[in-house]
Design a protein around this motif. Structure first.
Motif, PDB file in Angstrom:
ATOM      1  N   GLN A  16       3.931   0.721   7.789  1.00 49.68           N
ATOM      2  CA  GLN A  16       4.740   1.223   8.905  1.00 49.68           C
ATOM      3  C   GLN A  16       4.440   0.435  10.186  1.00 49.68           C
ATOM      4  O   GLN A  16       5.356   0.010  10.899  1.00 49.68           O
ATOM      5  CB  GLN A  16       4.462   2.701   9.130  1.00 49.68           C
ATOM      6  CG  GLN A  16       5.253   3.317  10.270  1.00 49.68           C
ATOM      7  CD  GLN A  16       4.779   4.718  10.615  1.00 49.68           C
ATOM      8  OE1 GLN A  16       3.579   4.968  10.752  1.00 49.68           O
ATOM      9  NE2 GLN A  16       5.716   5.647  10.724  1.00 49.68           N
ATOM     10  N   LYS A  17       3.151   0.242  10.480  1.00 49.91           N
ATOM     11  CA  LYS A  17       2.775  -0.479  11.696  1.00 49.91           C
ATOM     12  C   LYS A  17       3.256  -1.932  11.639  1.00 49.91           C
ATOM     13  O   LYS A  17       3.686  -2.491  12.657  1.00 49.91           O
ATOM     14  CB  LYS A  17       1.259  -0.441  11.889  1.00 49.91           C
ATOM     15  CG  LYS A  17       0.815  -1.082  13.210  1.00 49.91           C
ATOM     16  CD  LYS A  17      -0.674  -0.945  13.445  1.00 49.91           C
ATOM     17  CE  LYS A  17      -1.065  -1.604  14.768  1.00 49.91           C
ATOM     18  NZ  LYS A  17      -2.518  -1.510  15.034  1.00 49.91           N
TER      19      LYS A  17
ATOM     20  N   ARG B   2       0.735   3.824   6.271  1.00 55.06           N
ATOM     21  CA  ARG B   2       0.841   3.626   7.721  1.00 55.06           C
ATOM     22  C   ARG B   2       0.604   2.173   8.123  1.00 55.06           C
ATOM     23  O   ARG B   2       1.082   1.725   9.172  1.00 55.06           O
ATOM     24  CB  ARG B   2      -0.138   4.540   8.450  1.00 55.06           C
ATOM     25  CG  ARG B   2       0.271   6.015   8.417  1.00 55.06           C
ATOM     26  CD  ARG B   2      -0.706   6.890   9.177  1.00 55.06           C
ATOM     27  NE  ARG B   2      -0.264   8.275   9.231  1.00 55.06           N
ATOM     28  CZ  ARG B   2      -0.441   9.158   8.257  1.00 55.06           C
ATOM     29  NH1 ARG B   2      -1.073   8.778   7.147  1.00 55.06           N
ATOM     30  NH2 ARG B   2      -0.002  10.401   8.365  1.00 55.06           N
TER      31      ARG B   2
ATOM     32  N   GLN C   7      -2.007  -7.816  10.498  1.00 58.66           N
ATOM     33  CA  GLN C   7      -1.605  -6.582   9.826  1.00 58.66           C
ATOM     34  C   GLN C   7      -1.387  -6.809   8.332  1.00 58.66           C
ATOM     35  O   GLN C   7      -1.739  -5.954   7.508  1.00 58.66           O
ATOM     36  CB  GLN C   7      -0.321  -6.025  10.461  1.00 58.66           C
ATOM     37  CG  GLN C   7       0.003  -4.593  10.066  1.00 58.66           C
ATOM     38  CD  GLN C   7      -1.018  -3.592  10.582  1.00 58.66           C
ATOM     39  OE1 GLN C   7      -1.744  -3.862  11.541  1.00 58.66           O
ATOM     40  NE2 GLN C   7      -1.093  -2.453   9.939  1.00 58.66           N
TER      41      GLN C   7
END
Length: 577
Positions: free
Chosen positions: A183-184, A180, A409
Motif C-alpha cells: 500500500q505504501k 501495508r 520500499q
C-alpha cells in the motif's frame, strides 16, 4: 459453506450442496445432436448468481437483465459452524440498485459487504477503508473466479483488467504478508506521478533532450530581469508625438525626393563623362590621312583632285568646330543641372534632419501601446519563472526523494517476504504439493520483490505451463494454495468455486487427479469445493482409466442433484433465454 441456492422463479432448479466437494454436472440431453453444447445450461450462471448476491455492481451483459428474470428473488443459504444465514437479492426494474436481504431483513449492500468482509476475511472497515487497501470484492473474486472477467487467464489476477497493485495488496493480505508495505509503495508511486505531472506542465521551451532544464529556466530569468528594466526605461523616456504618422510620412517623402535627385545627378555625371570623351575624339581627328588619300587618288586624277582638296579641308575644319561647340554647350547644361540639384539636396537634407529630430523625440501612440504590451508579457513571464523555479526545484528534489523511497520500499517488501519464512514456505510448499499431485513433480511458486519497482512479485511455474490445459491447471494449483493459506490465517470464506472453464484443454488424467486432490484437501482443511463440469470432462477420466488400466477417481458420489441438461427445461433457470 453454501448449502443451497434458490429462487422464486417457478422454473428455477434449486441447487443443494454438500460439505467437501460438490460437482454441478451439465449433461447432453438424449435428443441433443452432436452440434449442441452445454453453454446454456447455467454452469457459469451459478457463478454469476453467487457474485450477484454479495456484490452491489451488476453486469449489464449477465442473464439477470433478461426480462423473465427481472423482478425475481434469488438467494443462498450459508452455514458456518453452528451459525446459519441467508442472503437474498431481488432484481428490480427501474431502480438504480437491486434490493438485498440478510435473513429476510433489507440491508444496504455496503453494510452487507462490510459484514461479510469481517465474517469471511477478518477484514475490518478500518483496514479496507483506506486507499490502495484490501477490498471485499477483490478478495472474494479469488475464491469465485468469473470466466466472463478473464479470471482464468493468470493465477495472480482475479480478472484480466485487475491492476498490479490491487492483486499485490489483496494477495499479500490473504497469504499473511505485510500488505501495508505494498500500500505504501503505491502511495509513493502516486506522489511521484503527481510530481511528474507537475513537471510535465512546464512549457516545452524549458526542456532539453526531453527533460526539464532548470538551468535554462534560470538563464531565461536572468535575461528577463535585464530586458524588463531596459524596456521600462525605454518606455519611461519616450513621449507620444502628436501627428507622429504625418511627420513620418513627410520625412519618407523627403528621403525619396533626395534619392531621386541623387540618381538624376548620377545620370548627368555619366553624360558629362561621355561628352568629354566625344570632345577628345574631335580634337584627335587627323587631316593628314585625308591628304594622303587624295595624293594617291591624284595619280590618276591629278588636276581635279588637287583642286578639291582645299575645299574638303575647309569643310572638315568647320564641322569639327561645330561639333566641339555643341558638346561644350551640352556639358555646360549638365553641370548646371548637377549644381542646381545639389543645392536642392542640401535644402531637403536640412528639412529631413528637422523631421528626424522630431521623430526621435518620441513615438507614435500605437507603438507606445505595443511596447507596453511587450513589457507586460515579459513581466508576466518573469513573475511566472520567479514563482515556478523555486517550486520546481522542490519538485525535482521530491522526484529524486520519491524515486529513492520507492526503491527502498521495494527492498522492504522483499525483506518482509524473506523474514516471514513460515508464511512463504507454507505457500511455496502448498503450491508444490498440488502441482506434484497432478504432474509427479513440483511446480514453483515465486514470491519476492520485483526486479524493477513493481513491488511484490507473485508468479507460478510448472512444467509445460504454456500449453492451454496446464495454463488453467496453474490457476487450479494457485487457488488451492491460496485457499489453504487463507484458511490458515482465518481469511477464507470457507469455500472455493470453479466453473467448467478451469478444465478447458485439460486431459482426463489431470482432471481426475485434480478432483481427487480437491476432494481430499477439502475434507482435510474443512472447506467446501464447488465445481461446475461438463459430462464430457468426466468421460475423459473414464477413457483415461480404460486406457491405463488403473483407477484415477470416481466423481459419481460427489455429483449433486439436479443434473443440468441442454434441453429446454434442463438448465439452471428451467427456461431458455
Amino acid at each position: 459453506m453454501i448449502t443451497e441456492i434458490y429462487s422464486n422463479l417457478p422454473s428455477f432448479r434449486t441447487l443443494t450442496f454438500k460439505p467437501g466437494m460438490s460437482i454441478l454436472l451439465a449433461e447432453r440431453h438424449e435428443a441433443s445432436s452432436a452440434r449442441d453444447t452445454r453453454n446454456g445450461t447455467g454452469k457459469t450462471s451459478m457463478v454469476e448468481l453467487i457474485h450477484l448476491l454479495v456484490q452491489d455492481r451488476k453486469n449489464p451483459d449477465d442473464d439477470f437483465h433478461k426480462e423473465i428474470l427481472v423482478g425475481r428473488t434469488f438467494g443462498a443459504r450459508f452455514r458456518e459452524a453452528k451459525h446459519q444465514f441467508t442472503i437474498e437479492r431481488r432484481t428490480n426494474p427501474g431502480k438504480d440498485k437491486d434490493e438485498a436481504f440478510l435473513d429476510g431483513v433489507s440491508i444496504d449492500f455496503k453494510e452487507l459487504r462490510s459484514r461479510l468482509a469481517r465474517q469471511w476475511f477478518s477484514l475490518t472497515d478500518e483496514d479496507s477503508g483506506g486507499i490502495y487497501s484490501p477490498k471485499f470484492g477483490a478478495l472474494f473474486a479469488f475464491f469465485v473466479r468469473k470466466a466472463r472477467n478473464g479470471a482464468f487467464s493468470s493465477p495472480a489476477l482475479n480478472s484480466s483488467d485487475q491492476s498490479a497493485w490491487d492483486s499485490q495488496v489483496n494477495l499479500a493480505y490473504l497469504l499473511g504478508l505485510d500488505w501495508r508495505l505494498v500500500q505504501k509503495l503505491q502511495l509513493l508511486k502516486e506522489e511521484k506521478k503527481k510530481a511528474d505531472n507537475l513537471v510535465g506542465m512546464i512549457r516545452e521551451g524549458y526542456f532539453s533532450n526531453g527533460a526539464l532544464d532548470l538551468n535554462k529556466m534560470q538563464s531565461r530569468l536572468d535575461i528577463l530581469e535585464v530586458e524588463v528594466e531596459r524596456k521600462r526605461g525605454e518606455i519611461a523616456s519616450m513621449e507620444v508625438v502628436d501627428g507622429y504618422r504625418d511627420h513620418q510620412q513627410i520625412a519618407n517623402g523627403i528621403a525619396a525626393e533626395i534619392r531621386d535627385l541623387n540618381e538624376a545627378n548620377l545620370r548627368d555625371l555619366d553624360l558629362n563623362e561621355n561628352i568629354n570623351l566625344a570632345l577628345q575624339e574631335v580634337e584627335e581627328t587627323n587631316l593628314a590621312d585625308v591628304k594622303t588619300m587624295y595624293e594617291q587618288v591624284g595619280i590618276f586624277f591629278a588636276d581635279l583632285v588637287k583642286r578639291r582638296f582645299d575645299e574638303v579641308t575647309e569643310f572638315h575644319r568647320k564641322l569639327a568646330e561645330n561639333r566641339r561647340a555643341q558638346l561644350n554647350d551640352e556639358k555646360t547644361r549638365a553641370l548646371q543641372r548637377i549644381k542646381d540639384r545639389r543645392t536642392q539636396i542640401d535644402r531637403l537634407q536640412k528639412a529631413l534632419k528637422e523631421k528626424v529630430a522630431i521623430l526621435r523625440s518620441g513615438i507614435a501612440i500605437d507603438r507606445m501601446t505595443l511596447m507596453q504590451s511587450e513589457l507586460t508579457a515579459l513581466e508576466r513571464e518573469m513573475a511566472d519563472l520567479n514563482q515556478q523555479i523555486p517550486r520546481l526545484r522542490d519538485v525535482i528534489e521530491d522526484q529524486a526523494r520519491l524515486k529513492r523511497q520507492i526503491g527502498e520500499q521495494v527492498e522492504l517488501i522483499g525483506r518482509d517476504v524473506l523474514e516471514r519464512e513460515d508464511v512463504r514456505k507454507f505457500a511455496v510448499q502448498a503450491f508444490a504439493d498440488v502441482s506434484r499431485y497432478l504432474y509427479d513433480e513440483p511446480g514453483n511458486l515465486i514470491i519476492g520483490r520485483s526486479k524493477g519497482v513493481g513491488g511484490l512479485e507473485i508468479d507460478t511455474d510448472i512444467v509445460g505451463k504454456k500449453s492451454g490445459g496446464k495454463s488453467h491447471m496453474q490457476v487450479f494449483c494457485f487457488d488451492w494454495m491460496l485457499a489453504q493459506a487463507a484458511k490458515r490465517h482465518d481469511r477464507s470464506p470457507g469455500f472455493l468455486i470453479h466453473d467448467s472453464h478451469i478444465f478447458d484443454g485439460v486431459d482426463g488424467r489431470q482432471i481426475g487427479l485434480a478432483l481427487s486432490f480437491a476432494e481430499q484437501k477439502s475434507r482435510e482443511i474443512g472447506i467446501q469445493y464447488i465445481v461446475a463440469m461438463n459430462s464430457d470432462d468426466l468421460d475423459k477420466i473414464k477413457t483415461e482409466e480404460t486406457a491405463s488400466g488403473e483407477p484415477i477417481f470416481d466423481p459419481e458420489p460427489f455429483i449433486i442433484d439436479p443434473r443440468l441438461t441442454d434441453d429446454e427445461a434442463g438448465g439452471l433457470f428451467g427456461v431458455r433465454f
